[in-house]
Design an enzyme around this catalytic site. Sequence first.
Site, PDB file in Angstrom:
ATOM      1  N   ASP A  56       4.272   5.355   7.690  1.00 44.39           N
ATOM      2  CA  ASP A  56       3.809   5.520   6.326  1.00 44.39           C
ATOM      3  C   ASP A  56       2.719   6.597   6.395  1.00 44.39           C
ATOM      4  OD1 ASP A  56       3.190   4.868   3.568  1.00 44.39           O
ATOM      5  OD2 ASP A  56       1.373   3.969   4.389  1.00 44.39           O
ATOM      6  N   ASP A 116       0.033   7.607   3.449  1.00 46.02           N
ATOM      7  CA  ASP A 116      -1.244   7.243   2.817  1.00 46.02           C
ATOM      8  C   ASP A 116      -1.831   5.976   3.438  1.00 46.02           C
ATOM      9  OD1 ASP A 116      -1.192   9.222   0.577  1.00 46.02           O
ATOM     10  OD2 ASP A 116       0.542   8.081  -0.073  1.00 46.02           O
ATOM     11  N   GLY A 163       1.790   1.462  -1.268  1.00 49.05           N
ATOM     12  CA  GLY A 163       3.235   1.559  -1.042  1.00 49.05           C
ATOM     13  C   GLY A 163       4.080   1.484  -2.302  1.00 49.05           C
ATOM     14  N   ARG A 174       4.096   5.342  -8.410  1.00 52.14           N
ATOM     15  CA  ARG A 174       3.054   5.655  -9.404  1.00 52.14           C
ATOM     16  C   ARG A 174       3.238   4.822 -10.677  1.00 52.14           C
ATOM     17  NH1 ARG A 174       3.406  11.684 -10.596  1.00 52.14           N
ATOM     18  NH2 ARG A 174       3.537  11.627  -8.322  1.00 52.14           N
ATOM     19  N   SER A 209       5.383   8.331  -1.698  1.00 54.22           N
ATOM     20  CA  SER A 209       4.678   9.350  -2.489  1.00 54.22           C
ATOM     21  C   SER A 209       5.488  10.617  -2.733  1.00 54.22           C
ATOM     22  CB  SER A 209       3.377   9.731  -1.789  1.00 54.22           C
ATOM     23  OG  SER A 209       2.765  10.804  -2.476  1.00 54.22           O
ATOM     24  N   ASN A 256       3.861  13.186  -3.525  1.00 53.00           N
ATOM     25  CA  ASN A 256       2.911  14.208  -3.079  1.00 53.00           C
ATOM     26  C   ASN A 256       2.902  14.369  -1.556  1.00 53.00           C
ATOM     27  OD1 ASN A 256       1.590  15.070  -5.626  1.00 53.00           O
ATOM     28  ND2 ASN A 256       1.071  12.898  -5.761  1.00 53.00           N
ATOM     29  N   ASP A 307       0.381   0.284   6.353  1.00 49.36           N
ATOM     30  CA  ASP A 307      -0.863  -0.374   5.936  1.00 49.36           C
ATOM     31  C   ASP A 307      -0.634  -1.220   4.679  1.00 49.36           C
ATOM     32  OD1 ASP A 307      -0.521   1.883   4.198  1.00 49.36           O
ATOM     33  OD2 ASP A 307      -2.598   1.613   3.547  1.00 49.36           O
TER      34      ASP A 307
HETATM   35  C1  G6P Z   1       2.085   5.673  -1.552  1.00 51.50           C
HETATM   36  C2  G6P Z   1       0.771   5.007  -1.889  1.00 51.50           C
HETATM   37  C3  G6P Z   1       0.807   4.385  -3.265  1.00 51.50           C
HETATM   38  C4  G6P Z   1       1.263   5.404  -4.300  1.00 51.50           C
HETATM   39  C5  G6P Z   1       2.647   5.915  -3.939  1.00 51.50           C
HETATM   40  C6  G6P Z   1       3.152   6.975  -4.909  1.00 51.50           C
HETATM   41  O1  G6P Z   1       3.023   4.708  -1.261  1.00 51.50           O
HETATM   42  O2  G6P Z   1       0.465   3.997  -0.949  1.00 51.50           O
HETATM   43  O3  G6P Z   1      -0.478   3.903  -3.570  1.00 51.50           O
HETATM   44  O4  G6P Z   1       1.287   4.841  -5.605  1.00 51.50           O
HETATM   45  O5  G6P Z   1       2.582   6.489  -2.635  1.00 51.50           O
HETATM   46  O6  G6P Z   1       2.350   8.119  -4.771  1.00 51.50           O
HETATM   47  P1  G6P Z   1       2.433   9.423  -5.644  1.00 51.50           P
HETATM   48  O7  G6P Z   1       1.662  10.433  -4.847  1.00 51.50           O
HETATM   49  O8  G6P Z   1       3.889   9.797  -5.803  1.00 51.50           O
HETATM   50  O9  G6P Z   1       1.808   9.105  -6.962  1.00 51.50           O
HETATM   51 MG    MG Z   2       0.171   3.333   2.891  1.00 57.10          MG
END
Ligand code: G6P
Ligand code: MG
Length: 223
Positions: free
Chosen positions: A7, A9, A44, A47, A114, A116, A168
């Site tokens: 993972d 983030d 995880g 959004r 994510s 991003n 995590d």
């Molecule tokens: C990861 C993070 C989440 C987040 C998700 C989407 O899994 O742990 O907290 O909401 O990514 O992220 P994004 O960057 O697409 O909004």
């Molecule tokens: Mg994470």
Amino acid sequence: MKGIIFDLDGVLVFTDKFHYQAWKYVADELGAPFDETLNNRLRGVSRMESLEIILSNAALRLSKAEKERVAEQKNNSYRKLLQTLTPQAIDRDTRKTLNLLRERGLKLAIGSSSKNAPLILEKTGLAEFFDAVSDGNNITHSKPDPEVFLKAAEFLGLEPYDCTVVEDAKAGIDAAKAGGFTAIGIDDAAGYTKCDQVINRLSELVDLIWGVNYEYKNDSFTA
Ligand code: G6P
Ligand code: MG
């Protein structure tokens, strides 16, 4: 074991703190309560699903268009924070561990919900360590659905039983177990009973995999 799926983030880079800051800003504007405990439930999770959790916790209802506006606002603040990332955001323990795992012939992938992830990998210089990236841009279901990890294994050309997932998020541990992977928990997931193993820092992976008491000191591993 042939591959490790990380993972992103909260495991390789501290962007979980940026997610917290960006959601806190949005929640304050909405008058919705937001704290670390609620933030941990968003690890995880996609959004839009994260926003749904914040709204339902505050018993707030928004139209679809308003939800989209709020999610975009959160993402804009989050991406501003991401612009501050540099390769220094990756600690030595992490960098050295990734190098060693690669040297030892393991295939490495990212498995992140994510959208991003590509920006984070580029800003931190992490991209060079990975053979494959599976992220929010190639999935239709986020964790706890196993899709992101199943895609990562497929991109590596490996079966789930040949791969370990490092997470995590409790949702990420659930996703890994649902997909038939070995699940290693760190940080917020470390206390979760579904983890197969727990580590306190990434270099402990080396001990777990090779069963040798490796110690990471002064920039290198010694047996
Ligand atoms: C990861 C993070 C989440 C987040 C998700 C989407 O899994 O742990 O907290 O909401 O990514 O992220 P994004 O960057 O697409 O909004
Ligand atoms: Mg994470």
